[in-house]
Write a protein that holds these residues in place. Structure first.
Motif, PDB file in Angstrom:
ATOM      1  N   VAL A   1      16.532  10.710  36.194  1.00 10.87           N
ATOM      2  CA  VAL A   1      15.640  11.852  36.391  1.00 10.87           C
ATOM      3  C   VAL A   1      14.198  11.372  36.338  1.00 10.87           C
ATOM      4  CG1 VAL A   1      14.860  14.053  35.479  1.00 10.87           C
ATOM      5  CG2 VAL A   1      17.273  13.456  35.383  1.00 10.87           C
ATOM      6  N   GLN A   2      13.446  11.730  37.336  1.00 11.85           N
ATOM      7  CA  GLN A   2      12.003  11.430  37.325  1.00 11.85           C
ATOM      8  C   GLN A   2      11.244  12.703  36.986  1.00 11.85           C
ATOM      9  OE1 GLN A   2      11.150   9.670  41.159  1.00 11.85           O
ATOM     10  NE2 GLN A   2      11.489   7.614  40.355  1.00 11.85           N
ATOM     11  N   LEU A   3      10.302  12.576  36.070  1.00  9.71           N
ATOM     12  CA  LEU A   3       9.524  13.715  35.611  1.00  9.71           C
ATOM     13  C   LEU A   3       8.074  13.531  36.013  1.00  9.71           C
ATOM     14  CD1 LEU A   3      11.011  13.978  32.014  1.00  9.71           C
ATOM     15  CD2 LEU A   3      11.692  15.286  34.025  1.00  9.71           C
ATOM     16  N   GLN A   4       7.494  14.561  36.572  1.00  8.03           N
ATOM     17  CA  GLN A   4       6.106  14.517  37.027  1.00  8.03           C
ATOM     18  C   GLN A   4       5.316  15.591  36.297  1.00  8.03           C
ATOM     19  OE1 GLN A   4       4.800  12.346  39.430  1.00  8.03           O
ATOM     20  NE2 GLN A   4       2.778  13.145  38.915  1.00  8.03           N
ATOM     21  N   ALA A   5       4.423  15.139  35.413  1.00  5.39           N
ATOM     22  CA  ALA A   5       3.592  16.079  34.663  1.00  5.39           C
ATOM     23  C   ALA A   5       2.271  16.296  35.400  1.00  5.39           C
ATOM     24  CB  ALA A   5       3.326  15.556  33.263  1.00  5.39           C
ATOM     25  N   SER A   6       1.773  17.508  35.322  1.00  2.00           N
ATOM     26  CA  SER A   6       0.508  17.835  35.967  1.00  2.00           C
ATOM     27  C   SER A   6      -0.160  18.985  35.228  1.00  2.00           C
ATOM     28  CB  SER A   6       0.736  18.218  37.436  1.00  2.00           C
ATOM     29  OG  SER A   6       1.570  19.361  37.521  1.00  2.00           O
ATOM     30  N   ALA A  22       7.685  18.749  36.457  1.00  2.39           N
ATOM     31  CA  ALA A  22       8.678  18.956  37.507  1.00  2.39           C
ATOM     32  C   ALA A  22       9.664  17.803  37.514  1.00  2.39           C
ATOM     33  CB  ALA A  22       7.984  19.068  38.856  1.00  2.39           C
ATOM     34  N   ALA A  23      10.932  18.122  37.635  1.00  2.00           N
ATOM     35  CA  ALA A  23      11.977  17.114  37.658  1.00  2.00           C
ATOM     36  C   ALA A  23      12.416  16.832  39.088  1.00  2.00           C
ATOM     37  CB  ALA A  23      13.170  17.580  36.841  1.00  2.00           C
ATOM     38  N   SER A  24      12.842  15.607  39.298  1.00  3.19           N
ATOM     39  CA  SER A  24      13.226  15.189  40.646  1.00  3.19           C
ATOM     40  C   SER A  24      14.619  15.656  41.029  1.00  3.19           C
ATOM     41  CB  SER A  24      13.162  13.660  40.746  1.00  3.19           C
ATOM     42  OG  SER A  24      14.053  13.071  39.804  1.00  3.19           O
TER      43      SER A  24
END
Length: 126
Positions: A1-6, A22-24
């Motif tokens: 799982v790749q997690l993208q914080a913003s 957001a998770a991939s």
């Protein structure tokens, strides 16, 4: 799982920010989620965590009644609403995901987290 914080940024004390993670994959509902923060010269600390179902949460004493964690499993996204920000909230904020079979467990041990996002910087000016 790749997690993208913003959602990080510069805000004055008393202001608000909303972070997103957001998770991939479309399996975020399989993970307990948490937000950690890391400030210069300090140890990484758990700020808040939420169960898979979203029905149970944990908050560090320093952010209770100011921060709110939530999740939208349909959108594979976890949110952190931060209100009444203080200069001491300045840190890099990292979301993390922990595999768990429990729908209600809130994971507070950092070692239990399997995946980490890259972090988003929050700076609160006085």
């Amino acid at each position: 799982v790749q997690l993208q914080a913003s959602g990080g940024g510069l805000v004055q004390a008393g202001g608000s920010l909303r972070l997103s993670c957001a998770a991939s994959e479309r399996t975020l509902s399989s993970y307990g989620m948490g937000w950690f923060r890391l400030a210069p010269g300090k140890e990484r600390k758990l700020v808040t965590a939420i169960s898979r179902s979203g029905g149970r949460t944990y908050y560090a004493d320093s952010v209770k009644d100011r921060f709110t964690i939530s999740r939208d499993n349909a959108k594979n996204t976890v949110y952190l609403q931060m209100n009444s920000l203080l200069p001491e909230d300045t840190a890099g904020y990292y979301c993390a995901a922990a595999r768990t079979d429990s729908l209600v467990a809130v994971i507070t041990n950092a070692l239990r987290y399997d995946y980490w996002g890259q972090g988003t910087q929050v700076t609160v000016s006085s």
